[in-house]
Design a protein around this motif. Structure first.
Motif, short mmCIF file in Angstrom:
data_model
loop_
_atom_site.label_atom_id
_atom_site.label_comp_id
_atom_site.label_asym_id
_atom_site.label_seq_id
_atom_site.Cartn_x
_atom_site.Cartn_y
_atom_site.Cartn_z
N VAL A 8 20.24 -41.89 -4.39
CA VAL A 8 19.84 -40.50 -4.54
C VAL A 8 18.88 -40.11 -3.42
N ALA A 51 23.33 -41.90 -11.10
CA ALA A 51 23.78 -42.05 -9.72
C ALA A 51 23.37 -43.40 -9.14
N LEU A 104 24.21 -39.19 -4.45
CA LEU A 104 23.82 -37.87 -4.95
C LEU A 104 22.73 -37.31 -4.06
N HIS A 120 20.04 -49.06 -8.24
CA HIS A 120 19.74 -47.63 -8.13
C HIS A 120 18.59 -47.47 -7.14
N ASN A 138 33.19 -39.26 -4.28
CA ASN A 138 32.11 -39.94 -5.00
C ASN A 138 30.73 -39.54 -4.47
N LEU A 143 21.74 -36.21 -13.85
CA LEU A 143 22.59 -36.66 -12.75
C LEU A 143 21.95 -37.84 -12.02
N SER A 180 28.86 -39.79 -12.58
CA SER A 180 28.06 -40.87 -11.99
C SER A 180 28.44 -41.00 -10.52
N PHE A 181 27.75 -40.26 -9.68
CA PHE A 181 28.06 -40.23 -8.25
C PHE A 181 27.49 -41.46 -7.55
N GLU A 182 28.27 -41.99 -6.64
CA GLU A 182 27.78 -43.13 -5.86
C GLU A 182 26.64 -42.69 -4.94
#
Length: 581
Positions: A346, A343, A320, A97, A131, A339, A316-318
């Motif tokens: 980000v 993710a 964001l 992340h 995504n 969110l 769960s966006f790849e």
């Protein structure tokens, strides 16, 4: 009705339905993305649909310009929710992340940089467009970003980026509406006839962008309490404190609150019972919605961030991206953090110096305080703001910006040489002990300049709606009327607007906007107070021009009156908008 087929003729986009044929005129492509609309129609073949029509101003013919799947019944909510969630990235877990804040002062290319990052993720890293989420404060900004990124690909269109939206739109998609109908004018009026309802054009010359808004003193303070995660009592006390400091708008809001409650309950409302009756009003409003199976925009977010909401439904966006992050309220930040926690990569972009929605609940401090894994990325070169305008900003409002508590220090420069701060059309008025009166621009003389140069690109900014209406009406009163856009709506109408380059906006609705020529018009004491009490608002207004800036278009005699009635506010305004040398 069921959608059976879609095809084009020479003039129209045609849909065949179980209720007959409907057409969308291809000539409407100045405000309708015909390709995207056709793609949407193809996706909805065989499904129950509804369309929204636009009536021709002259001939009365109706043409559809929007299509969507027909509203579902409450008992089908679970199946529809399942279908929606399956179209979103749900349940993905990322090994790594990362998060980063991007600070973008005026005209430094913040949105351009964000879209370039998306291109890299799609082209170089193989991330599927669905995504990627791009969350912005308004539908207009989200749609503009979607259009901008799709133009960077030969093989992708706007429809391939379904997760460019507002927080409210995303919250609704994942079940924040709980399968209930969203409040409309008919519902608000059924609850309380005194609720003022109006349509807002969120994008210039685009009837698809029209949304319903309401205005009511009690519901507004209730919404503010929800946005700030406080209470009606706390927000009322804040207004009282401001009113004691002679704040024009706080005094007005308190009086409107008392008047609205007095009408609804048919009782005299004073400072001692106003909060109690405000709570009773809200309780009745909540019960009304419950009895009718309704939700409003506040409910959509509150439901999503409540402890009872199933967080397995949070996408769960790849990638964001949260744009204009300084304009998110505290409760929207609660949703944003959900969110962010799910993710992969980000980017949180914004500029606390341009946080002009604080009075409406925005929380710039959340943007500044949120922890990220990577170093901040400040953008330092403005391609828009000319050097002369930058110098005027530095000499006037910038010291007030730099004095704001908790502000993120940042430096930026103009790489747009030249420009000028216009000094023409000064009045002759020069009252005793009021040396700067000669620096005013007379509004009527200024409008003659606008009319004379009506083919030029003009953005006329008014702090209050009242002054915006005054300017819009003045343009319409010319013979012949001068076509223009007022708060994105064509004036006098779509058929006669032509190619007008004149826009009249409130400063709050001008975020992200720009023009070659920009004027800041103050027509009454409320305009002066609004700018003087919010240096960020003045800063945003002063940084929209690409060439010429008219910073002090002031109603004749207004500043002397303000200097007499409210000298501290008038003096603060004059320091932010200094005498031009």
């Amino acid at each position: 009705m069921k959608l059976l087929d879609v095809y084009r003729t020479a003039d129209d986009l045609i849909i065949e339905t179980t209720k007959g044929r409907r057409a969308c005129k291809l000539r409407h492509n100045n405000f309708v993305d015909i390709d995207a609309l056709e793609s949407q129609c193809n996706l909805l073949k065989g499904k129950e649909v509804k369309t929204i029509a636009f009536r021709h101003q002259t001939f009365g013919d109706k043409y559809f310009y929007k299509i969507s799947e027909a509203p579902f019944q409450k008992d089908s909510f679970d199946s529809v929710k399942k279908e929606v969630l399956e179209s979103l990235p749900i349940g993905k877990i990322f090994k790594k992340h990362s998060s980063q804040k991007i600070f973008g002062p005026p005209g430094t290319g913040k949105t351009f940089k964000l879209l370039e990052k998306i291109v890299v993720f799609v082209d170089k890293k193989g991330v599927e467009p669905e995504n990627i989420a791009f969350i912005s404060f308004s539908n207009a900004a989200a749609n503009q970003a979607k259009k901008g990124v799709s133009e960077k690909f030969d093989h992708l269109g706007s429809i391939d980026f379904p997760n460019f939206s507002t927080m409210h739109s995303l919250a609704t998609r994942i079940g924040g509406n709980r399968g209930l109908e969203l409040c409309k004018e008919e519902h608000w009026k059924a609850f309380d006839e005194s609720i003022s309802c109006f349509n807002e054009w969120t994008e210039k010359n685009d009837p698809l962008s029209v949304v319903s808004r309401y205005s009511h003193a009690v519901l507004e303070i209730y919404s503010l309490a929800i946005a700030r995660e406080t209470s009606i009592q706390v927000e009322f006390d804040k207004k009282v404190m401001l009113s004691l400091k002679n704040d024009f708008f706080a005094k007005r809001d308190i009086q409107n609150l008392k008047n609205s409650l007095g009408v609804f309950f048919n009782i005299v409302i004073n400072n001692n019972n106003v909060v109690s009756y405000a709570h009773q009003y809200v309780d009745k409003y909540i019960e009304f919605k419950k009895s009718r199976g309704l939700v409003d925009f506040n409910d959509v977010i509150q439901n999503t961030i409540s402890d009872s909401f199933d967080d397995a439904q949070i996408p769960s966006f790849e990638v964001l991206i949260i744009d204009e992050a300084q304009d998110l309220s505290d409760n929207l930040w609660t949703f944003a953090k959900k969110l962010i926690s799910k993710a992969g990569t980000v980017f949180i972009a914004g500029d606390d110096d341009q946080a002009i929605m604080i009075n409406f609940g925005a929380s710039a401090h959340e943007f500044l305080d949120i922890k990220v894994t990577e170093d901040d990325d400040p953008l330092e070169e403005s391609h828009r703001v000319p050097q002369k305008c930058k110098e005027y900003v530095d000499a006037g409002v910038m010291p007030f910006i730099e004095a704001l508590p908790g502000r993120k220090a940042k430096q930026w420069k103009s790489i747009n040489p030249g420009g000028f701060v216009e000094e023409t059309f000064q009045t002759d008025e020069n009252g005793e002990k009021f040396e700067v009166a000669s620096q005013e621009f007379d509004i009527n003389k200024f409008l003659k300049k606008v009319i004379f140069e009506k083919e030029k690109d003009w953005l006329i900014l008014c702090p209050t709606k009242d002054t915006g209406v005054l300017i819009s009406n003045a343009l319409l009163d010319q013979v012949p009327p001068i076509p223009h856009f007022y708060r994105n709506k064509p004036m006098p109408n779509l058929e006669k607007i032509g190619t007008s380059k004149i826009r009249v906006q409130t400063v709050h609705t001008s975020k992200g906007d720009q023009a070659k020529n920009v004027a800041i018009v103050v027509g009454g004491p409320g305009d002066i107070s609004m700018l003087a009490n919010d240096p960020r608002l003045a800063y945003v207004a002063l940084t929209r021009a690409r060439e010429a800036l008219y910073p002090r278009v002031v109603a004749k005699g207004l500043l002397p009156r303000m200097m007499h009635n409210n000298p501290s506010v008038a003096s603060r305004y004059m320091k932010m908008f200094p005498k031009m040398m």
